[in-house]
Design an enzyme around this catalytic site. Sequence first.
Site, PDB file in Angstrom:
ATOM      1  N   GLY A 193      -4.985  -6.691   6.063  1.00  0.00           N
ATOM      2  CA  GLY A 193      -5.648  -7.547   7.038  1.00  0.00           C
ATOM      3  C   GLY A 193      -6.895  -6.965   7.673  1.00  0.00           C
ATOM      4  O   GLY A 193      -7.221  -7.282   8.820  1.00  0.00           O
ATOM      5  N   SER A 194      -7.640  -6.138   6.945  1.00  0.00           N
ATOM      6  CA  SER A 194      -8.868  -5.565   7.538  1.00  0.00           C
ATOM      7  C   SER A 194      -9.902  -6.657   7.800  1.00  0.00           C
ATOM      8  O   SER A 194     -10.641  -6.590   8.781  1.00  0.00           O
ATOM      9  CB  SER A 194      -9.453  -4.469   6.645  1.00  0.00           C
ATOM     10  N   ASN A 195      -9.929  -7.703   6.957  1.00  0.00           N
ATOM     11  CA  ASN A 195     -10.864  -8.807   7.220  1.00  0.00           C
ATOM     12  C   ASN A 195     -10.420  -9.608   8.437  1.00  0.00           C
ATOM     13  O   ASN A 195     -11.239 -10.083   9.216  1.00  0.00           O
ATOM     14  CB  ASN A 195     -10.973  -9.708   5.991  1.00  0.00           C
TER      15      ASN A 195
ATOM     16  N   LEU B 151      -3.794 -13.626  -1.654  1.00  0.00           N
ATOM     17  CA  LEU B 151      -3.750 -13.462  -3.118  1.00  0.00           C
ATOM     18  C   LEU B 151      -3.125 -14.636  -3.859  1.00  0.00           C
ATOM     19  O   LEU B 151      -3.003 -14.608  -5.066  1.00  0.00           O
ATOM     20  CB  LEU B 151      -2.978 -12.172  -3.460  1.00  0.00           C
ATOM     21  N   LYS B 152      -2.681 -15.661  -3.124  1.00  0.00           N
ATOM     22  CA  LYS B 152      -2.054 -16.794  -3.805  1.00  0.00           C
ATOM     23  C   LYS B 152      -3.075 -17.936  -3.943  1.00  0.00           C
ATOM     24  O   LYS B 152      -4.038 -18.020  -3.175  1.00  0.00           O
ATOM     25  CB  LYS B 152      -0.853 -17.292  -3.004  1.00  0.00           C
TER      26      LYS B 152
ATOM     27  N   ASN C 199     -13.224 -18.493   1.541  1.00  0.00           N
ATOM     28  CA  ASN C 199     -12.616 -17.263   1.017  1.00  0.00           C
ATOM     29  C   ASN C 199     -13.681 -16.181   0.936  1.00  0.00           C
ATOM     30  O   ASN C 199     -14.863 -16.465   0.694  1.00  0.00           O
ATOM     31  CB  ASN C 199     -12.046 -17.524  -0.392  1.00  0.00           C
TER      32      ASN C 199
ATOM     33  N   HIS D 136     -14.739 -12.856  -1.191  1.00  0.00           N
ATOM     34  CA  HIS D 136     -14.443 -12.207  -2.475  1.00  0.00           C
ATOM     35  C   HIS D 136     -15.297 -10.946  -2.600  1.00  0.00           C
ATOM     36  O   HIS D 136     -16.509 -10.987  -2.309  1.00  0.00           O
ATOM     37  CB  HIS D 136     -14.732 -13.178  -3.627  1.00  0.00           C
TER      38      HIS D 136
ATOM     39  N   ASP E   9     -12.101 -18.949  -7.037  1.00  0.00           N
ATOM     40  CA  ASP E   9     -13.435 -18.338  -6.868  1.00  0.00           C
ATOM     41  C   ASP E   9     -14.584 -19.167  -7.437  1.00  0.00           C
ATOM     42  O   ASP E   9     -15.613 -18.612  -7.836  1.00  0.00           O
ATOM     43  CB  ASP E   9     -13.458 -16.941  -7.541  1.00  0.00           C
TER      44      ASP E   9
ATOM     45  N   GLU F   2     -18.098  -7.307   3.657  1.00  0.00           N
ATOM     46  CA  GLU F   2     -17.150  -8.411   3.920  1.00  0.00           C
ATOM     47  C   GLU F   2     -16.881  -8.552   5.411  1.00  0.00           C
ATOM     48  O   GLU F   2     -16.822  -9.653   5.955  1.00  0.00           O
ATOM     49  CB  GLU F   2     -15.823  -8.131   3.229  1.00  0.00           C
TER      50      GLU F   2
HETATM   51  C1  GRF Z   1      -9.941  -6.503  -0.193  1.00  0.00           C
HETATM   52  O1  GRF Z   1     -10.077  -6.014  -1.509  1.00  0.00           O
HETATM   53  C2  GRF Z   1     -10.997  -7.504   0.046  1.00  0.00           C
HETATM   54  O2  GRF Z   1     -12.127  -7.220  -0.737  1.00  0.00           O
HETATM   55  C3  GRF Z   1     -10.415  -8.789  -0.430  1.00  0.00           C
HETATM   56  O3  GRF Z   1      -9.009  -8.661  -0.225  1.00  0.00           O
HETATM   57  C4  GRF Z   1      -8.667  -7.269  -0.143  1.00  0.00           C
HETATM   58  C5  GRF Z   1      -7.862  -6.929   1.074  1.00  0.00           C
HETATM   59  O4  GRF Z   1      -8.494  -7.448   2.188  1.00  0.00           O
HETATM   60  N1  GRF Z   1     -10.978  -9.888   0.282  1.00  0.00           N
HETATM   61  P1  GRF Z   1      -7.867  -7.203   3.666  1.00  0.00           P
HETATM   62  O5  GRF Z   1      -8.150  -5.748   3.999  1.00  0.00           O
HETATM   63  O6  GRF Z   1      -6.366  -7.471   3.560  1.00  0.00           O
HETATM   64  O7  GRF Z   1      -8.588  -8.143   4.564  1.00  0.00           O
END
Ligand code: GRF
Length: 198
Positions: free
Chosen positions: A13-15, A84-85, A101, A103, A144, A173
Amino acid sequence: MPMRVAVCISGRGSNLRALLAALGPAAPAQVVLIISSSAEAGGLVLAREAGIPSVVLAGQRGTSAMHQTLNDHRIDLVVLAGYLKQIPADVVESYRDRIINVHPALLPDFGGQGMYGIHVHRAVLASGKRESGATVHLVDEEYDRGRILAQERVPVLPGDTPELLAARVLEVEHRLLPAVVLAAAREGHPVPIGPSTR
Ligand code: GRF
């Protein structure tokens, strides 16, 4: 009334973290729901810390439940952040042009089924390309392939490993996604943004 945003995650969840940091209490968009495809997603800890309701939708049950969950929370915009789904067709239809999304590559290159996470960066390095980057795009029925809303390039450097390139792209991102969400909140719907608005 701020735009009501649902964020879908599958991992750390860094985004999501970057988006929450960019949306202060007076922001025109607010994350009001977090949907995870996995009960183990690290991003669920962020949800708890931020006091944001979260739902785990895993397996086949999750496909039909997503639509109901989004409606129950009166969601205006769905943000896939490391999700991822594939989004079920009924959700794509009901939320046409309201799902975005992020990418980790310069779509349409290095996208599509199986192109996620470190696999993307391995493919970019194997291709010999001198640059990569991040893309934010609208989500439709195909992985995508939706309209591109924002892109930002990064150099591929000599000696790059997939991990080094991934980290360089991830920084982009973390800026690009919040910028697109804020532009969508100001316009009432997702719009393309150029380099100047970041
Ligand atoms: C990362 O590879 C990002 O590029 C893609 O999903 C992966 C994990 O993202 N969008 P996050 O750190 O869980 O947000």
